[in-house]
Design a protein around this motif. Structure first.
Motif, short mmCIF file in Angstrom:
data_model
loop_
_atom_site.label_atom_id
_atom_site.label_comp_id
_atom_site.label_asym_id
_atom_site.label_seq_id
_atom_site.Cartn_x
_atom_site.Cartn_y
_atom_site.Cartn_z
N ALA A 102 8.95 6.54 -14.38
CA ALA A 102 10.24 6.02 -13.92
C ALA A 102 10.61 6.51 -12.52
CB ALA A 102 11.34 6.40 -14.92
N GLU A 103 10.41 7.78 -12.25
CA GLU A 103 10.75 8.33 -10.94
C GLU A 103 9.86 7.75 -9.84
OE1 GLU A 103 13.33 10.05 -8.55
OE2 GLU A 103 13.53 10.06 -10.72
N GLU A 104 8.56 7.58 -10.15
CA GLU A 104 7.63 6.96 -9.19
C GLU A 104 8.05 5.51 -8.92
OE1 GLU A 104 3.35 9.01 -10.29
OE2 GLU A 104 3.97 7.22 -11.38
N GLU A 105 8.39 4.82 -9.97
CA GLU A 105 8.81 3.41 -9.83
C GLU A 105 10.04 3.30 -8.95
OE1 GLU A 105 10.55 -0.23 -12.53
OE2 GLU A 105 9.10 1.13 -13.44
N LYS A 106 11.01 4.16 -9.17
CA LYS A 106 12.23 4.14 -8.36
C LYS A 106 11.89 4.35 -6.88
CE LYS A 106 16.64 6.48 -7.80
NZ LYS A 106 17.47 7.60 -8.19
N GLU A 107 11.07 5.36 -6.59
CA GLU A 107 10.69 5.66 -5.21
C GLU A 107 9.91 4.50 -4.58
OE1 GLU A 107 8.17 8.96 -2.60
OE2 GLU A 107 7.88 8.88 -4.77
N MET A 108 8.92 4.00 -5.29
CA MET A 108 8.07 2.94 -4.74
C MET A 108 8.85 1.66 -4.51
SD MET A 108 4.52 1.41 -6.21
CE MET A 108 3.64 0.11 -5.36
N PHE A 109 9.64 1.26 -5.49
CA PHE A 109 10.36 -0.01 -5.36
C PHE A 109 11.47 0.06 -4.32
CE2 PHE A 109 8.88 -2.99 -8.76
CZ PHE A 109 7.74 -2.27 -9.07
N GLU A 110 12.08 1.23 -4.14
CA GLU A 110 13.09 1.38 -3.09
C GLU A 110 12.42 1.28 -1.72
OE1 GLU A 110 16.43 1.70 -0.87
OE2 GLU A 110 16.26 1.19 -3.00
N LEU A 111 11.30 1.95 -1.54
CA LEU A 111 10.58 1.88 -0.27
C LEU A 111 10.11 0.44 -0.02
CD1 LEU A 111 9.36 3.17 2.23
CD2 LEU A 111 7.42 3.89 0.82
N GLN A 112 9.60 -0.21 -1.04
CA GLN A 112 9.16 -1.60 -0.93
C GLN A 112 10.32 -2.48 -0.46
OE1 GLN A 112 6.60 -3.33 -4.13
NE2 GLN A 112 8.43 -4.51 -4.58
N ARG A 113 11.50 -2.29 -1.07
CA ARG A 113 12.68 -3.07 -0.69
C ARG A 113 13.06 -2.82 0.76
NH1 ARG A 113 17.96 -2.88 -0.22
NH2 ARG A 113 18.22 -0.68 -0.64
N GLN A 114 13.07 -1.54 1.18
CA GLN A 114 13.42 -1.19 2.55
C GLN A 114 12.45 -1.81 3.55
OE1 GLN A 114 13.52 3.08 2.70
NE2 GLN A 114 15.46 3.23 1.58
N LEU A 115 11.15 -1.71 3.26
CA LEU A 115 10.14 -2.27 4.16
C LEU A 115 10.30 -3.78 4.29
CD1 LEU A 115 7.04 -0.19 3.03
CD2 LEU A 115 8.24 -0.01 5.23
N LEU A 116 10.49 -4.46 3.17
CA LEU A 116 10.64 -5.92 3.22
C LEU A 116 11.90 -6.33 3.97
CD1 LEU A 116 9.47 -6.84 -0.37
CD2 LEU A 116 8.41 -7.57 1.77
N LEU A 117 13.01 -5.67 3.69
CA LEU A 117 14.26 -6.02 4.38
C LEU A 117 14.15 -5.77 5.88
CD1 LEU A 117 16.94 -4.70 1.86
CD2 LEU A 117 16.35 -7.09 2.38
N THR A 118 13.52 -4.67 6.27
CA THR A 118 13.32 -4.37 7.70
C THR A 118 12.45 -5.42 8.34
OG1 THR A 118 13.58 -2.00 7.29
CG2 THR A 118 12.47 -2.65 9.33
N PHE A 119 11.34 -5.76 7.69
CA PHE A 119 10.43 -6.77 8.24
C PHE A 119 11.13 -8.11 8.37
CE2 PHE A 119 7.48 -10.30 7.56
CZ PHE A 119 6.65 -10.12 8.64
N LEU A 120 11.82 -8.54 7.34
CA LEU A 120 12.51 -9.84 7.39
C LEU A 120 13.58 -9.87 8.45
CD1 LEU A 120 12.70 -10.60 3.57
CD2 LEU A 120 11.26 -11.76 5.27
N ALA A 121 14.31 -8.77 8.63
CA ALA A 121 15.34 -8.70 9.65
C ALA A 121 14.72 -8.78 11.05
CB ALA A 121 16.16 -7.43 9.51
N GLN A 122 13.63 -8.05 11.27
CA GLN A 122 12.97 -8.07 12.58
C GLN A 122 12.34 -9.43 12.85
OE1 GLN A 122 10.31 -4.72 12.36
NE2 GLN A 122 11.91 -3.28 12.95
N ARG A 123 11.78 -10.04 11.84
CA ARG A 123 11.18 -11.36 12.00
C ARG A 123 12.23 -12.39 12.36
NH1 ARG A 123 8.29 -14.61 7.25
NH2 ARG A 123 10.45 -14.82 6.68
N GLY A 124 13.42 -12.25 11.78
CA GLY A 124 14.52 -13.17 12.06
C GLY A 124 15.00 -13.09 13.50
N ARG A 125 14.92 -11.88 14.08
CA ARG A 125 15.33 -11.69 15.48
C ARG A 125 14.31 -12.27 16.46
NH1 ARG A 125 16.07 -5.63 15.47
NH2 ARG A 125 16.37 -5.63 13.24
N GLY A 126 13.05 -12.35 16.03
CA GLY A 126 11.99 -12.80 16.92
C GLY A 126 11.84 -14.31 17.00
N ARG A 127 12.58 -15.02 16.21
CA ARG A 127 12.46 -16.49 16.20
C ARG A 127 13.28 -17.13 17.28
NH1 ARG A 127 12.27 -18.12 9.83
NH2 ARG A 127 10.20 -17.37 9.53
#
Length: 127
Positions: A102-127
């Motif tokens: 459970a603790e690993e899942e929380k850490e991994m999925f939070e990092l996954q969410r942060q990485l995806l949101l950052t990537f999508l936000a940066q990609r949106g600025r580059g268009r």
């Protein structure tokens, strides 16, 4: 995440039959799964960078995008976003993250969410 800038990553989109074979061979589990990662070196985030690049290979199943499309529909987002999620998930596995506990899942999925949101936000600025 302090991975050597010359690290190599191989991402393969395979069909469900191929993924089922890989899943059974390497995990001893029947049927396909959505992501399997096969590290060639021990990549770990936050470790000291070495002078030689590390290599990694990740196999991701999308069965000609069919599996990703089905999962995307169920999750209420685009197939492209599901492929980004699966790719990010596979890369995190290559970096040593897991979600068996459970603790690993929380850490991994939070990092996954942060990485995806950052990537999508940066990609949106580059268009």
């Amino acid at each position: 995440m302090r991975v050597h800038p010359r690290a190599e990553l191989c991402i393969r989109l395979v069909d469900e039959d191929t993924m089922a074979v890989l899943h059974e061979k390497w995990m001893d589990l029947p049927g396909p799964t959505d992501v399997m990662s096969f590290p060639m070196d021990e990549l770990r985030p936050g470790t000291r960078l070495t002078s030689h690049p590390r290599r990694a290979c990740s196999a991701t199943s999308c069965s000609a995008r069919a599996s990703a499309a089905v999962q995307a529909l169920a999750a209420g987002h685009a197939t492209e976003e599901e492929l980004l999620l699966l790719t990010t998930h596979g890369i995190l596995h290559l970096l040593g993250f897991d979600h068996a506990e459970a603790e690993e899942e929380k850490e991994m999925f939070e990092l996954q969410r942060q990485l995806l949101l950052t990537f999508l936000a940066q990609r949106g600025r580059g268009r």
